[in-house]
Design an enzyme around this catalytic site. Structure first.
Site, short mmCIF file in Angstrom:
data_model
loop_
_atom_site.label_atom_id
_atom_site.label_comp_id
_atom_site.label_asym_id
_atom_site.label_seq_id
_atom_site.Cartn_x
_atom_site.Cartn_y
_atom_site.Cartn_z
N GLU A 111 0.79 -1.22 0.00
CA GLU A 111 0.00 0.00 0.00
C GLU A 111 0.82 1.28 0.00
O GLU A 111 0.41 2.27 -0.60
CB GLU A 111 -0.94 0.01 1.22
CG GLU A 111 -2.00 -1.09 1.22
CD GLU A 111 -3.07 -0.86 0.17
OE1 GLU A 111 -3.15 0.25 -0.39
OE2 GLU A 111 -3.83 -1.81 -0.11
N SER A 381 -48.88 -23.64 40.56
CA SER A 381 -48.48 -24.15 41.88
C SER A 381 -47.03 -23.85 42.25
O SER A 381 -46.64 -24.07 43.41
CB SER A 381 -48.72 -25.66 41.96
OG SER A 381 -50.11 -25.93 41.93
#
Length: 697
Positions: A111, A381
């Site tokens: 690059e 319950s």
């Protein structure tokens, strides 16, 4: 006049001497040099002025910010990544020292070979690019240094215009003024796009190769550094051959630039590259319902610290136990019927409150609705143990007997008749048996006796955040609440009555490694119910697995007894639309809910799934460990009693017996008798009435 003309003609005719000609040429050259020097000086002044202006501009503008969105990483209790969260860009910021030198060298080679020499932009490359663009009539392109690319990634769009290129150069110069080359390089490697939603080298390395950027080989680094040129075009996932060709080009550039030798080039080019992107997808999709819960909790924690979780970059260590999570998911897969029945599952360490596993539904892809934390359903319950916790504080004991024949309760001018699941009723039973067989009449009569306010106070102490209606059915769990809250209440009982606050977060660290939050275990625990009552409840809840409690109703967990290898305490619950099972061992509490998301549909046909999921999970996570009893406090004592009568068990008892714990000093004093009534002794036998005491064991 004539004389003057003659003089002029004479002058014109007079030839120029060599000295005069040379002098004139020198003057012309001198003027030309002077003009050139002035022009050069003007150019120099212009350049210097431009540079000074640029420097002044940079100083006035100041250092450009380097903030970019970063992914937040979640870790399980073992420190392994289980997922992430990001706003727009998946990025894990890493320091330059934690990036493989191979990727650094490869990136510079392909690059920006003069990266460490220029000041943000390369004049020669820009000039060449300008000439090329003018010739081709194209838009501004090419010639960008790493610094310029970094500037573009941070501040600008990717449109190809001269305005953008100028701004790019200005930003690049400012970056070079205020930041070191290594800081810029680190920033570039953490912001550049590598395709497939991966921003930065760490995210890309994990995605493509299943490893950290610090561990990249030369071969992998060369392939990875070739992707930013065209993330879609050069992705090895999209086209492996094209990516390999570019990899070889970059290796050659690295050799030419002196980063590697010819031999290293050849070795790296020949080394096979294994892609792990499929494994990455699996690794980043673990426990999605848990991760959503952790995200919400972490958001609240950071907000209290004045921070915003959306800025990203956080490392969040969670309480997720991978063994527990895997066991929970497997139990759901193994035990759930193949229909639309939904599931919620949560487990927690009741000593710390750490949530160790969470399953919020059968498919996160189909529905992100979390049935553990978001669904509010009737617990049936499973609410009864909290009612009995209140009753224990109002004079009841496990051996308190209540008439459970069919009963109608009158309230507010109305009547309510509780019904058992099979329509059958008993006579007098103890609280211990009522818990085991889940008798509804006992519960309703207990609430009617102790009162709604007493029950509400107990629920408030457990911090359930609900308000019961003043109707008898409230004893049977008709008030909606979440599975997480009710499981935390059971965990509180399991924790000797000390409050348990469920949490998914152990620690939060920022991107710089600073610990901002850490769960504390040092704070003094709040006592919700007495330790003695917590143990009495625990032991009563072990009765649901005891077949000896069978009478007109079966012990609700007896079907699981042969599958369980250690002591557990628990309670199940059933409504028309819901099935619950919550229980615990001495170390872990787990809750399961089953039902349908919409409509009141009958779940009784699938009722076994709830208990089976719970039992499989509990047995799985305890496998390989020694069974441990629930430790009893000194304030309670064990007594063996006949279940039907509550009398001390002896050889004369005709009914089933069981061990029941009671408060010290409340032990029964009478045992089972050999005869039903007293017979007056005959005097000739020589026996006094004292001798008849021998009928008691």
């Amino acid at each position: 006049m004539e004389n003057e003309l003659e003089k002029g003609v004479a002058n014109e005719a007079t030839p120029e001497s060599p000295e005069q000609s040379t002098s004139r040429v020198k003057k012309r050259k001198s003027k030309r040099k002077h003009r050139v020097l002035l022009a050069l000086l003007g150019i120099v002044i212009l350049i210097v002025s431009a540079l000074i202006s640029l420097r002044i501009y940079a100083q006035i503008a100041g250092a450009p910010p380097l903030t970019v969105p970063k992914a937040t990483v979640f870790l399980n209790a073992e420190g392994e990544q289980i997922g992430d969260h990001y706003t727009s860009e998946r990025r894990y910021w890493v320091k330059l020292d934690n990036i493989s030198p191979h990727i650094v060298d490869a990136t510079i080679a392909v690059e920006d070979q003069n990266f460490y020499a220029h000041h943000g932009f390369n004049i020669k490359r820009i000039g060449a690019a300008v000439i090329e663009n003018v010739k081709s009539g194209g838009k501004a392109q090419g010639a960008s240094t790493l610094t310029q690319q970094y500037a573009r990634n941070l501040y600008l769009s990717h449109e190809k215009t001269w305005t953008r290129k100028i701004n790019e150069a200005l930003y690049a110069y400012r970056l070079e003024v205020f930041y070191s080359k290594d800081e810029i390089l680190e920033g570039y490697l953490n912001t550049v796009y590598y395709g497939h939603g991966m921003y930065g080298v760490e995210a890309a390395s994990r995605f493509y190769f299943g490893k950290s950027a610090n561990d990249l080989t030369l071969s992998e680094a060369a392939m990875l550094s070739g992707i930013p040129k065209g993330p879609t075009y050069y992705s090895p996932v999209a086209d492996f051959e094209r990516a390999t060709n570019r990899q070889h080009l970059i290796l050659q550039l690295m050799e030419e630039e002196g980063y590697i030798t010819a031999e290293e080039n050849q070795t790296a080019a020949a080394q096979p590259v294994a892609l792990k992107n499929n494994e990455w997808k699996v690794a980043n999709s673990q426990a999605p319902y848990f991760l959503d819960t952790a995200w919400v909790e972490a958001s609240a924690i950071l907000e209290e610290l004045g921070l915003n979780i959306d800025t990203g970059g956080w490392e969040i260590a969670t309480t997720l136990n991978k063994v527990h999570q895997n066991a929970a998911e497997k139990a759901v897969i193994d035990q759930m019927p193949k229909n639309a029945l939904q599931v919620g599952f949560v487990s927690m360490d009741h000593k710390t409150g750490y949530i160790t596993a969470l399953v919020g539904g059968r498919s996160y892809a189909d529905s992100k609705f979390n049935r553990v934390t978001q669904a509010k359903r009737q617990p049936g319950s499973t609410m009864k143990p909290l009612l009995y916790a209140s009753a224990l504080q109002h004079g009841y004991s496990p051996l308190t007997f209540v008439d459970v024949s069919q009963t109608t309760i009158k309230y507010d001018g109305k009547e309510y008749t509780p019904r058992n699941i099979n329509g059958k009723y008993g006579d007098e039973i103890s609280m211990a048996q009522a818990v085991a067989i889940s008798d509804n009449v006992y519960a309703v009569k207990t609430l009617d006796d102790i009162g709604y306010k007493a029950f509400q106070r107990t629920l408030d102490d457990f911090k359930l955040g609900i308000e019961i209606s003043h109707v008898p059915s409230s004893a049977l769990g008709t008030t909606n609440l979440t599975l997480q809250k009710l499981t935390a209440a059971y965990a509180t009982v399991a924790n000797n009555g000390q409050a348990v606050t469920p949490t998914t977060i152990m620690k939060i660290t920022d991107e710089h490694g600073n610990v901002l939050y850490e769960a504390s275990q040092d704070k003094e625990a709040r006592q919700v119910i007495p330790k003695k009552d917590a143990y009495l409840l625990t032991h009563m809840m072990t009765g649901m697995f005891n077949k000896d409690y069978h009478t007109y109703l079966y012990a609700t967990g007896a079907s699981l007894a042969n599958k369980l290898t250690r002591p557990y305490a628990g309670k199940s619950g059933t409504t028309d639309a819901d099935q619950w099972m919550i229980g615990y061992s001495p170390s872990i509490t787990a809750g399961v809910w089953n039902g349908f998301d919409e409509g009141v549909l009958d779940v009784t046909n699938d009722g076994a799934a709830t208990k089976e999921v719970w039992a499989q999970f509990m047995e799985s996570v305890h496998r390989g460990t020694d069974p441990k009893p629930f430790p009893a406090p000194s304030s309670v004592t064990a007594v063996d009693v006949e279940i039907s009568s509550g009398k001390l068990a002896n050889k004369h008892c005709t009914g089933a017996t069981a061990t029941v714990y009671v408060t010290v000093g409340e032990e029964p004093t009478k045992g089972c008798a050999a005869i039903d009534k007293y017979i007056e002794p005959k005097e000739q036998d020589g026996n006094s009435w004292w001798d008849w005491l021998n009928i008691f064991d």
